[in-house]
Design a protein around this motif. Structure first.
Motif, PDB file in Angstrom:
ATOM      1  N   TYR A 129       0.844  -1.188   0.000  1.00  0.00           N
ATOM      2  CA  TYR A 129       0.000   0.000   0.000  1.00  0.00           C
ATOM      3  C   TYR A 129       0.880   1.239   0.000  1.00  0.00           C
ATOM      4  O   TYR A 129       1.531   1.553   1.003  1.00  0.00           O
ATOM      5  CB  TYR A 129      -0.906  -0.017   1.230  1.00  0.00           C
ATOM      6  CG  TYR A 129      -1.816   1.186   1.360  1.00  0.00           C
ATOM      7  CD1 TYR A 129      -2.512   1.687   0.258  1.00  0.00           C
ATOM      8  CD2 TYR A 129      -1.996   1.800   2.584  1.00  0.00           C
ATOM      9  CE1 TYR A 129      -3.359   2.771   0.380  1.00  0.00           C
ATOM     10  CE2 TYR A 129      -2.838   2.902   2.723  1.00  0.00           C
ATOM     11  CZ  TYR A 129      -3.520   3.375   1.624  1.00  0.00           C
ATOM     12  OH  TYR A 129      -4.346   4.448   1.744  1.00  0.00           O
ATOM     13  N   PRO A 130       0.956   1.973  -1.103  1.00  0.00           N
ATOM     14  CA  PRO A 130       1.902   3.095  -1.232  1.00  0.00           C
ATOM     15  C   PRO A 130       1.425   4.364  -0.504  1.00  0.00           C
ATOM     16  O   PRO A 130       0.865   5.267  -1.104  1.00  0.00           O
ATOM     17  CB  PRO A 130       1.988   3.311  -2.739  1.00  0.00           C
ATOM     18  CG  PRO A 130       0.655   2.863  -3.251  1.00  0.00           C
ATOM     19  CD  PRO A 130       0.235   1.723  -2.365  1.00  0.00           C
ATOM     20  N   ILE A 131       1.640   4.411   0.799  1.00  0.00           N
ATOM     21  CA  ILE A 131       1.308   5.602   1.580  1.00  0.00           C
ATOM     22  C   ILE A 131       2.272   6.722   1.203  1.00  0.00           C
ATOM     23  O   ILE A 131       3.486   6.546   1.255  1.00  0.00           O
ATOM     24  CB  ILE A 131       1.394   5.308   3.085  1.00  0.00           C
ATOM     25  CG1 ILE A 131       0.388   4.206   3.463  1.00  0.00           C
ATOM     26  CG2 ILE A 131       1.132   6.569   3.901  1.00  0.00           C
ATOM     27  CD1 ILE A 131       0.514   3.732   4.896  1.00  0.00           C
ATOM     28  N   LYS A 132       1.738   7.868   0.827  1.00  0.00           N
ATOM     29  CA  LYS A 132       2.561   8.993   0.402  1.00  0.00           C
ATOM     30  C   LYS A 132       2.886   9.883   1.593  1.00  0.00           C
ATOM     31  O   LYS A 132       1.996  10.252   2.368  1.00  0.00           O
ATOM     32  CB  LYS A 132       1.831   9.821  -0.661  1.00  0.00           C
ATOM     33  CG  LYS A 132       1.399   9.036  -1.891  1.00  0.00           C
ATOM     34  CD  LYS A 132       2.569   8.702  -2.792  1.00  0.00           C
ATOM     35  CE  LYS A 132       2.104   8.072  -4.099  1.00  0.00           C
ATOM     36  NZ  LYS A 132       3.211   7.815  -5.032  1.00  0.00           N
ATOM     37  N   SER A 133       4.163  10.240   1.741  1.00  0.00           N
ATOM     38  CA  SER A 133       4.602  11.049   2.865  1.00  0.00           C
ATOM     39  C   SER A 133       5.857  11.811   2.484  1.00  0.00           C
ATOM     40  O   SER A 133       6.608  11.389   1.598  1.00  0.00           O
ATOM     41  CB  SER A 133       4.875  10.145   4.080  1.00  0.00           C
ATOM     42  OG  SER A 133       5.321  10.898   5.183  1.00  0.00           O
ATOM     43  N   GLU A 134       6.082  12.944   3.162  1.00  0.00           N
ATOM     44  CA  GLU A 134       7.327  13.696   2.952  1.00  0.00           C
ATOM     45  C   GLU A 134       8.413  13.278   3.933  1.00  0.00           C
ATOM     46  O   GLU A 134       9.599  13.508   3.685  1.00  0.00           O
ATOM     47  CB  GLU A 134       7.060  15.196   3.056  1.00  0.00           C
ATOM     48  CG  GLU A 134       6.210  15.729   1.920  1.00  0.00           C
ATOM     49  CD  GLU A 134       5.888  17.196   2.054  1.00  0.00           C
ATOM     50  OE1 GLU A 134       6.266  17.804   3.081  1.00  0.00           O
ATOM     51  OE2 GLU A 134       5.257  17.752   1.138  1.00  0.00           O
ATOM     52  N   VAL A 135       8.018  12.705   5.067  1.00  0.00           N
ATOM     53  CA  VAL A 135       8.977  12.229   6.067  1.00  0.00           C
ATOM     54  C   VAL A 135       8.509  10.882   6.598  1.00  0.00           C
ATOM     55  O   VAL A 135       7.348  10.723   6.982  1.00  0.00           O
ATOM     56  CB  VAL A 135       9.129  13.214   7.241  1.00  0.00           C
ATOM     57  CG1 VAL A 135      10.095  12.649   8.287  1.00  0.00           C
ATOM     58  CG2 VAL A 135       9.624  14.568   6.757  1.00  0.00           C
ATOM     59  N   VAL A 136       9.423   9.905   6.617  1.00  0.00           N
ATOM     60  CA  VAL A 136       9.132   8.567   7.125  1.00  0.00           C
ATOM     61  C   VAL A 136      10.281   8.127   8.022  1.00  0.00           C
ATOM     62  O   VAL A 136      11.450   8.388   7.715  1.00  0.00           O
ATOM     63  CB  VAL A 136       8.954   7.550   5.978  1.00  0.00           C
ATOM     64  CG1 VAL A 136       8.674   6.153   6.535  1.00  0.00           C
ATOM     65  CG2 VAL A 136       7.849   7.978   5.035  1.00  0.00           C
ATOM     66  N   ILE A 137       9.952   7.455   9.121  1.00  0.00           N
ATOM     67  CA  ILE A 137      10.957   6.845   9.995  1.00  0.00           C
ATOM     68  C   ILE A 137      10.540   5.403  10.261  1.00  0.00           C
ATOM     69  O   ILE A 137       9.388   5.139  10.610  1.00  0.00           O
ATOM     70  CB  ILE A 137      11.098   7.609  11.321  1.00  0.00           C
ATOM     71  CG1 ILE A 137      11.810   8.945  11.090  1.00  0.00           C
ATOM     72  CG2 ILE A 137      11.860   6.785  12.355  1.00  0.00           C
ATOM     73  CD1 ILE A 137      12.002   9.781  12.349  1.00  0.00           C
ATOM     74  N   SER A 138      11.483   4.468  10.092  1.00  0.00           N
ATOM     75  CA  SER A 138      11.192   3.057  10.318  1.00  0.00           C
ATOM     76  C   SER A 138      12.342   2.391  11.067  1.00  0.00           C
ATOM     77  O   SER A 138      13.474   2.884  11.065  1.00  0.00           O
ATOM     78  CB  SER A 138      10.943   2.342   8.985  1.00  0.00           C
ATOM     79  OG  SER A 138      10.550   0.998   9.201  1.00  0.00           O
ATOM     80  N   HIS A 139      12.031   1.225  11.677  1.00  0.00           N
ATOM     81  CA  HIS A 139      13.003   0.549  12.545  1.00  0.00           C
ATOM     82  C   HIS A 139      12.647  -0.928  12.612  1.00  0.00           C
ATOM     83  O   HIS A 139      11.472  -1.289  12.718  1.00  0.00           O
ATOM     84  CB  HIS A 139      12.913   1.177  13.944  1.00  0.00           C
ATOM     85  CG  HIS A 139      13.810   0.570  14.988  1.00  0.00           C
ATOM     86  ND1 HIS A 139      13.495  -0.584  15.676  1.00  0.00           N
ATOM     87  CD2 HIS A 139      15.000   0.994  15.485  1.00  0.00           C
ATOM     88  CE1 HIS A 139      14.455  -0.847  16.546  1.00  0.00           C
ATOM     89  NE2 HIS A 139      15.385   0.091  16.446  1.00  0.00           N
TER      90      HIS A 139
END
Length: 267
Positions: A67-77
C-alpha cells in the motif's frame, strides 16, 4: 543490533521499495526478529504502524509493502532486542509531542550506565528500553534550554541535539534518526548512510530481495528524495557513508545542515 530507515522528500512519496528491502532483514537476510515499526508524516499529523512480530513475516508489514502511503517524512526501525522484552511498548519508533508537533525517533545501538543520567519529569518512558529513555531525555533537555515555545530558528535546536547525541554516545552505540515532521535528522555512532536521488533518475536493485525499480518511471524531474539507512539497501547506487560523530539534517529531501561531533568527543 537494530536497523534504521528514514526518508525525506520534497513531495509526498511512498517508501514501498526501500521498506521492502528493510523488511527482509527482519528474519530472512538479517536477525532483527523482535518487532518493527514505521511512522508516516502527513502535514502535522502522523500515522504509525507497529508489530512485535518479525517484519519478514508480519501481515502488517505486508500491508506497508503493498500500500503506497505517500509522505514527505518517514521513519522506520526493525528491532533486535537487547534492552526490554519483545512487546509493542518497546517497539520503535517512539513519538512524543513538543512545541505543538509530533516528534518521532528511533535508535540503533546499546547503552550502559544510563539509568541515573536520563532523569526526566515531563517526558516518561512507557516501555523498558534505553532507546526510549534517551529520547525522553533529549526532549526534556530541549525544553530546559529553549523553553516552552518553539524557537523561530530551528537550526540551533538541531545543533544542540547533535551535542546531546554525542553525550549519549559516550554511553555506548547511538545511531539515531529523529524528526518533527518537517526536518529529518540523523546521527551516526558507527553505522549509518544515505542517498539522495534526483533527476536524472535511474534504476535501483535491492540487495536483500530480487526487486528492481526504474525511478524514471515513478518520478518527475523535480523530485528530490533522500533515504537514510543503517546499511545500503541497493547494490547499484552510491551511498554516502557517515563517520562516527557525523550528523545530517534534511528538509524536503535536501541537506540543510551537517556537522561532526568528533571534536567534541576528543575534548
Amino acid at each position: 543490533m537494530c536497523e534504521l530507515l528514514a526518508m525525506s522528500a520534497n513531495i509526498p512519496t511512498d517508501i514501498v521499495f526501500s521498506f521492502t528491502g528493510l523488511a527482509e532483514r527482519g528474519g530472512v537476510t538479517g536477525p532483527h526478529v523482535d518487532g518493527w515499526g514505521i511512522t508516516f508524516y502527513e502535514g502535522k499529523g502522523s500515522r504509525t504502524f507497529k508489530d512485535a512480530a518479525p517484519s519478514s513475516r508480519s501481515q502488517v508489514a505486508r500491508l506497508i509493502k503493498s500500500y503506497p502511503i505517500k509522505s514527505e517524512v518517514v521513519i522506520s526501525h526493525i528491532r533486535q532486542a537487547n534492552r526490554g522484552k519483545v512487546s509493542l511498548e518497546n517497539t520503535h519508533p517512539f513519538t512524543r509531542e513538543l512545541w505543538g508537533r509530533y516528534w518521532t525517533y528511533a535508535h540503533n545501538g546499546q547503552l550502559t550506565g544510563y539509568q541515573d543520567k536520563f532523569v526526566t519529569r515531563r517526558y516518561q518512558s512507557v516501555g523498558e528500553t534505553d532507546s526510549e529513555q534517551a529520547f525522553c531525555w533529549i526532549l526534556e533537555s530541549l525544553v530546559a534550554k529553549f523553553g516552552e515555545q518553539e524557537p523561530a530558528d530551528m537550526m540551533p535546536v538541531f545543533e544542540y541535539i547533535a551535542a546531546l547525541a554525542e553525550h549519549i554516545r559516550q554511553l555506548g552505540v547511538f545511531n539515531m534518526i529523529l524528526s518533527d515532521g518537517r526536518y529529518l535528522m540523523n546521527f551516526c555512532s558507527n553505522n549509518l548512510c544515505y542517498i539522495t536521488r534526483r533527476a536524472p533518475f535511474g534504476t535501483a536493485k535491492l540487495i536483500d530481495t530480487d526487486v528492481v525499480i526504474d525511478f524514471h518511471q515513478e518520478t518527475t524531474p523535480n523530485d528530490v528524495v533522500t533515504v537514510v539507512a543503517t546499511r545500503p539497501l541497493t547494490d547499484n547506487e552510491q551511498w554516502q557513508v557517515l563517520q562516527p560523530g557525523d550528523w545530517k539534517l534534511f528538509c524536503l529531501g535536501e541537506l540543510r545542515l551537517s556537522g561532526s561531533t568528533a571534536e567534541l568527543h576528543l575534548l
